[in-house]
Every structure is written in structure tokens, then in C-alpha cells.
Write a protein that holds these residues in place. Sequence first.
Motif, mmCIF file in Angstrom:
data_model
loop_
_atom_site.group_PDB
_atom_site.id
_atom_site.type_symbol
_atom_site.label_atom_id
_atom_site.label_comp_id
_atom_site.label_asym_id
_atom_site.label_seq_id
_atom_site.Cartn_x
_atom_site.Cartn_y
_atom_site.Cartn_z
ATOM 1 N N ASN A 26 52.360 56.927 60.947
ATOM 2 C CA ASN A 26 52.694 55.499 60.989
ATOM 3 C C ASN A 26 52.066 54.798 62.183
ATOM 4 N N ALA A 27 52.088 55.442 63.331
ATOM 5 C CA ALA A 27 51.522 54.829 64.539
ATOM 6 C C ALA A 27 50.028 54.597 64.385
ATOM 7 N N VAL A 28 49.314 55.569 63.831
ATOM 8 C CA VAL A 28 47.874 55.416 63.635
ATOM 9 C C VAL A 28 47.598 54.292 62.639
ATOM 10 N N ALA A 29 48.388 54.230 61.577
ATOM 11 C CA ALA A 29 48.205 53.166 60.587
ATOM 12 C C ALA A 29 48.423 51.785 61.215
ATOM 13 N N GLN A 30 49.418 51.671 62.067
ATOM 14 C CA GLN A 30 49.705 50.385 62.699
ATOM 15 C C GLN A 30 48.642 50.001 63.725
ATOM 16 N N VAL A 31 48.193 50.968 64.491
ATOM 17 C CA VAL A 31 47.208 50.682 65.540
ATOM 18 C C VAL A 31 45.844 50.338 64.936
ATOM 19 N N THR A 32 45.510 50.940 63.814
ATOM 20 C CA THR A 32 44.201 50.683 63.198
ATOM 21 C C THR A 32 44.239 49.536 62.198
ATOM 22 N N PHE A 33 45.414 48.980 61.929
ATOM 23 C CA PHE A 33 45.522 47.853 60.999
ATOM 24 C C PHE A 33 44.838 46.634 61.608
ATOM 25 N N PRO A 34 43.859 46.070 60.920
ATOM 26 C CA PRO A 34 43.097 44.968 61.519
ATOM 27 C C PRO A 34 43.904 43.683 61.715
ATOM 28 N N GLY A 35 45.036 43.543 61.047
ATOM 29 C CA GLY A 35 45.833 42.326 61.181
ATOM 30 C C GLY A 35 46.685 42.268 62.439
ATOM 31 N N ASP A 37 46.995 42.305 66.472
ATOM 32 C CA ASP A 37 46.255 42.180 67.722
ATOM 33 C C ASP A 37 46.899 43.079 68.784
ATOM 34 N N SER A 38 46.337 43.088 69.975
ATOM 35 C CA SER A 38 46.828 43.990 71.021
ATOM 36 C C SER A 38 48.258 43.662 71.447
ATOM 37 N N ILE A 39 48.661 42.414 71.363
ATOM 38 C CA ILE A 39 50.038 42.048 71.733
ATOM 39 C C ILE A 39 51.029 42.674 70.758
ATOM 40 N N VAL A 40 50.738 42.589 69.471
ATOM 41 C CA VAL A 40 51.619 43.194 68.463
ATOM 42 C C VAL A 40 51.630 44.710 68.612
ATOM 43 N N ARG A 41 50.465 45.301 68.860
ATOM 44 C CA ARG A 41 50.393 46.760 69.060
ATOM 45 C C ARG A 41 51.236 47.188 70.261
ATOM 46 N N GLN A 43 53.843 45.572 71.450
ATOM 47 C CA GLN A 43 55.256 45.403 71.068
ATOM 48 C C GLN A 43 55.724 46.554 70.184
ATOM 49 N N LEU A 44 54.884 46.966 69.247
ATOM 50 C CA LEU A 44 55.252 48.082 68.370
ATOM 51 C C LEU A 44 55.434 49.371 69.178
ATOM 52 N N ALA A 45 54.558 49.595 70.137
ATOM 53 C CA ALA A 45 54.686 50.792 70.978
ATOM 54 C C ALA A 45 55.987 50.752 71.775
ATOM 55 N N LEU A 46 56.312 49.586 72.306
ATOM 56 C CA LEU A 46 57.554 49.462 73.079
ATOM 57 C C LEU A 46 58.788 49.647 72.200
ATOM 58 N N LEU A 47 58.676 49.351 70.924
ATOM 59 C CA LEU A 47 59.793 49.568 69.992
ATOM 60 C C LEU A 47 59.876 51.013 69.519
ATOM 61 N N ARG A 48 58.727 51.633 69.261
ATOM 62 C CA ARG A 48 58.694 52.971 68.656
ATOM 63 C C ARG A 48 59.002 54.102 69.626
ATOM 64 N N PHE A 49 58.369 54.072 70.779
ATOM 65 C CA PHE A 49 58.406 55.255 71.629
ATOM 66 C C PHE A 49 59.775 55.624 72.191
ATOM 67 N N MET A 109 52.498 49.733 81.930
ATOM 68 C CA MET A 109 51.181 49.103 81.782
ATOM 69 C C MET A 109 51.158 48.050 80.672
ATOM 70 N N ILE A 110 52.053 48.174 79.681
ATOM 71 C CA ILE A 110 52.046 47.215 78.563
ATOM 72 C C ILE A 110 53.282 46.322 78.570
ATOM 73 N N THR A 111 53.967 46.285 79.698
ATOM 74 C CA THR A 111 55.119 45.399 79.844
ATOM 75 C C THR A 111 54.766 44.323 80.867
ATOM 76 N N PRO A 112 54.815 43.083 80.495
ATOM 77 C CA PRO A 112 55.123 42.510 79.188
ATOM 78 C C PRO A 112 53.974 42.756 78.205
ATOM 79 N N PRO A 113 54.262 42.696 76.898
ATOM 80 C CA PRO A 113 53.232 42.982 75.889
ATOM 81 C C PRO A 113 52.021 42.051 75.946
ATOM 82 N N THR A 114 52.190 40.892 76.540
ATOM 83 C CA THR A 114 51.078 39.933 76.622
ATOM 84 C C THR A 114 50.119 40.234 77.772
ATOM 85 N N ALA A 115 50.522 41.124 78.676
ATOM 86 C CA ALA A 115 49.672 41.448 79.821
ATOM 87 C C ALA A 115 48.463 42.260 79.359
ATOM 88 N N PRO A 116 47.303 42.047 79.981
ATOM 89 C CA PRO A 116 46.136 42.868 79.613
ATOM 90 C C PRO A 116 46.344 44.315 80.067
#
Length: 158
Positions: A26-35, A37-41, A43-49, A109-116
Motif C-alpha cells: 500500500n505504501a509503495v502504491a501511494q508514494v508512486t501514485f502520480p496524483g 504531491d509531496s505534501i500528501v505523501r 501526511q500519509l506517512a505521518l498517518l501510517r507509520f 524531517m516531514i513535520t509539518p508536512p508542508t516543509a521541504p
Amino acid sequence: MSRLCLMLSRCCFSAWVGAAALFVVNAVAQVTFPGFDSIVRNQLALLRFPAYYAFGFGLVGTGLVSLAVIGRVRLMEPRRWRWAMSCAAAALLLMTADYLFVYLPLEAMITPPTAPRPANFITWHRLSTGINALHVGLTAIVAGLVNWPGSSESASAR
């Protein structure tokens, strides 16, 4: 009680290998989904892990405790039990080290999700991926050891 622990150990180790594999798919499918962006990715990581580690610690920890009880009553051949205990303890230790020393810094490193993402994010992510592959691999070995049918000698000792 000992047979219940054997069943619980078998279920826990097998369930964690399956759950970790499903998580990765599931994680690979979400990360490689072209729809996404890095902010959503992020956020998903912060929810999943957090759930990934909670389930991992719960299942591998419960399996390890159950396996320790099994060893006291000899429901498994001693050599196979020692290998299973060693691999399970190593897997739990690796997961703990990954969580404390790799995942938590990655999370920062990804908190907040909008940070580069910083330049070293990829290096830390690869390290976490390798450690997770190793600990899930060790858990798969344990699942094989606890699920493998015993010899006729250990069956008669039951």
C-alpha cells in the motif's frame, strides 16, 4: 496454557509478516501514485507509520513472550526454539532501534508536512527501509520455525 502460547506465537509472527507486506504494498502504491504531491505523501506517512510500529511492537512483542513460555514446557525442539527466540529478539531489537533512531528523526524531517524535505531524507529513508526489511525477514524466519511441524520425538513429549 502452553499450547495457547504456541498458537498465539504462530499467529503473531505470521500476522506481522503479512501485515508488514500489506503495508509495504500500500505504501509503495501511494508514494508512486502520480496524483499525490509531496505534501500528501508526507501526511500519509505521518498517518501510517505510528500504526505500523504499534502493530509491529504488539505482534512481535506478544509473539516473543509467548515463545518464551513455550520454551519452558518444551513444545518445540530446543535448538529450533533457541533459533526462534534469537531471531525474534533480534527482530524486536532492530524494530526498536529503527523506531527510536531512524523513524523519529524521519518524522521530524516531514513535520509539518508542508516543509521541504532535507537533503539527507533519502539516506535516512533507505536506512529505515533496509532495517525494516531485515527485521521483517527475521520475523519470517521465526514464523517458519514456529509453524514448522515438530519431529516425532517432540510430538510424543507433548
